[in-house]
Motif scaffolding. Structure first.
Motif, short mmCIF file in Angstrom:
data_model
loop_
_atom_site.label_atom_id
_atom_site.label_comp_id
_atom_site.label_asym_id
_atom_site.label_seq_id
_atom_site.Cartn_x
_atom_site.Cartn_y
_atom_site.Cartn_z
N HIS A 242 -9.39 -12.70 4.01
CA HIS A 242 -9.26 -14.17 4.09
C HIS A 242 -9.65 -14.85 2.78
N ARG A 243 -10.47 -14.19 1.97
CA ARG A 243 -10.83 -14.75 0.68
C ARG A 243 -9.65 -14.76 -0.28
N TYR A 244 -8.73 -13.80 -0.09
CA TYR A 244 -7.62 -13.65 -1.01
C TYR A 244 -6.27 -14.02 -0.38
N MET A 245 -6.30 -14.79 0.70
CA MET A 245 -5.06 -15.23 1.34
C MET A 245 -5.12 -16.72 1.63
N ILE A 246 -3.94 -17.33 1.71
CA ILE A 246 -3.83 -18.75 2.03
C ILE A 246 -2.95 -18.86 3.26
N ARG B 115 -0.10 -16.22 2.95
CA ARG B 115 0.45 -15.96 1.62
C ARG B 115 -0.65 -15.36 0.76
N THR B 116 -0.23 -14.61 -0.26
CA THR B 116 -1.19 -14.11 -1.23
C THR B 116 -1.59 -15.29 -2.12
N LEU B 117 -2.59 -15.12 -2.94
CA LEU B 117 -2.99 -16.19 -3.85
C LEU B 117 -1.90 -16.50 -4.86
N ASP B 118 -0.98 -15.52 -5.08
CA ASP B 118 0.15 -15.73 -5.98
C ASP B 118 1.29 -16.47 -5.30
N GLY B 119 1.19 -16.73 -3.98
CA GLY B 119 2.22 -17.47 -3.27
C GLY B 119 3.23 -16.61 -2.54
N VAL B 120 3.06 -15.29 -2.56
CA VAL B 120 4.00 -14.39 -1.89
C VAL B 120 3.73 -14.41 -0.39
N LEU B 121 4.78 -14.67 0.41
CA LEU B 121 4.64 -14.73 1.86
C LEU B 121 4.50 -13.32 2.43
N LEU B 122 3.47 -13.11 3.24
CA LEU B 122 3.25 -11.82 3.91
C LEU B 122 3.90 -11.93 5.29
N ASP B 123 5.21 -11.68 5.35
CA ASP B 123 5.97 -11.97 6.56
C ASP B 123 6.18 -10.79 7.50
N THR B 124 5.62 -9.63 7.14
CA THR B 124 5.67 -8.48 8.04
C THR B 124 4.28 -7.88 8.15
N ARG B 125 4.10 -7.15 9.23
CA ARG B 125 2.81 -6.48 9.44
C ARG B 125 2.56 -5.48 8.30
N GLU B 126 3.61 -4.77 7.89
CA GLU B 126 3.49 -3.76 6.84
C GLU B 126 3.07 -4.38 5.51
N SER B 127 3.70 -5.52 5.15
CA SER B 127 3.33 -6.17 3.89
C SER B 127 1.88 -6.66 3.94
N HIS B 128 1.47 -7.10 5.11
CA HIS B 128 0.10 -7.56 5.31
C HIS B 128 -0.88 -6.40 5.12
N LEU B 129 -0.56 -5.26 5.76
CA LEU B 129 -1.44 -4.08 5.64
C LEU B 129 -1.50 -3.58 4.20
N GLU B 130 -0.37 -3.57 3.51
CA GLU B 130 -0.34 -3.16 2.10
C GLU B 130 -1.24 -4.05 1.25
N TYR B 131 -1.14 -5.37 1.48
CA TYR B 131 -1.94 -6.32 0.71
C TYR B 131 -3.42 -6.12 0.98
N ILE B 132 -3.79 -5.94 2.23
CA ILE B 132 -5.20 -5.74 2.59
C ILE B 132 -5.70 -4.45 1.96
N GLU B 133 -4.87 -3.40 1.96
CA GLU B 133 -5.25 -2.14 1.34
C GLU B 133 -5.47 -2.31 -0.17
N SER B 134 -4.62 -3.12 -0.81
CA SER B 134 -4.78 -3.35 -2.26
C SER B 134 -6.05 -4.12 -2.57
N LEU B 135 -6.52 -4.91 -1.61
CA LEU B 135 -7.75 -5.70 -1.82
C LEU B 135 -9.00 -4.83 -1.78
N LYS B 136 -8.93 -3.69 -1.16
CA LYS B 136 -10.10 -2.82 -1.05
C LYS B 136 -10.59 -2.37 -2.42
N ASN B 137 -9.70 -2.37 -3.42
CA ASN B 137 -10.10 -1.97 -4.77
C ASN B 137 -10.75 -3.11 -5.54
N LYS B 138 -10.58 -4.34 -5.04
CA LYS B 138 -11.18 -5.49 -5.73
C LYS B 138 -12.66 -5.53 -5.45
N LEU B 139 -13.38 -6.21 -6.31
CA LEU B 139 -14.84 -6.35 -6.23
C LEU B 139 -15.31 -6.76 -4.91
#
Length: 174
Positions: free
Chosen positions: A137-141, A150-174
């Motif tokens: 939630h810190r990195y989504m709007i 949406r991601t902070l870059d404005g990309v719409l997360l319109d599928t469950r898969e895209s959402h899961l991919e984005y959340i997985e990519s956030l695990k590497n962030k601080l």
């Protein structure tokens, strides 16, 4: 105008911290350089000195209790009701979706995350740890028009898969 001794750039006095003991009443290092030096010092202490990290945790914990932050930030029941009523009126779709999944079981200690608040997706939830959910939630709007995130870059997360991919990519962030 004043020249910073660190970056050698001339900047207005508003770009310098106030310091009573200096001749002109401002520090000789600009705010930007001061912040950078402070961050670098803390980073080096955090990585090189494990006792610093432990002492800093204790210092912050003591400060929290000494200054009574627990009671300062705790809302009274009336203000809490007002906030919740405002939230319910702003996001009725979120309230309906959360009610729809009340009886769906999940692992104790985890949170349920709706990737979409469209009615057909109400029961399609993602189970996340508390830390991962807060980070997501810190990195989504929330895009209320589409009832999705949406991601902070404005990309719409319109599928469950895209959402899961984005959340997985956030695990590497601080």
């Amino acid at each position: 105008m004043k020249k910073c001794f660190k970056c050698n750039l001339e900047k207005p006095l508003s770009e310098y911290y106030v310091h009573k003991q200096m001749a002109d009443g401002h520090l000789n290092k600009c705010k930007e350089c001061t912040k950078r030096d402070s961050d670098m010092r803390e980073k080096s202490l955090r990585t090189g000195d494990p006792s610093f990290v432990e002492n800093e945790k204790l210092r912050q914990r003591e400060k929290y209790h000494r200054l009574g932050y627990k009671y300062i930030h705790k809302p009274d029941s009336e203000s809490k009701k007002m906030v919740m009523n405002n939230y319910k009126s702003l996001y009725p779709e979120k309230i309906k979706a959360s009610r729809a999944v009340k009886r769906i079981g999940f692992t104790k200690g985890n949170h349920r995350h709706h990737w979409s608040y469209n009615k057909e997706h109400w029961k399609d939830i993602i189970e996340l740890s508390v830390l991962d959910h807060n980070k997501a939630h810190r990195y989504m709007i929330y895009d209320q028009e589409r009832m999705m995130y949406r991601t902070l870059d404005g990309v719409l997360l319109d599928t469950r898969e895209s959402h899961l991919e984005y959340i997985e990519s956030l695990k590497n962030k601080l």
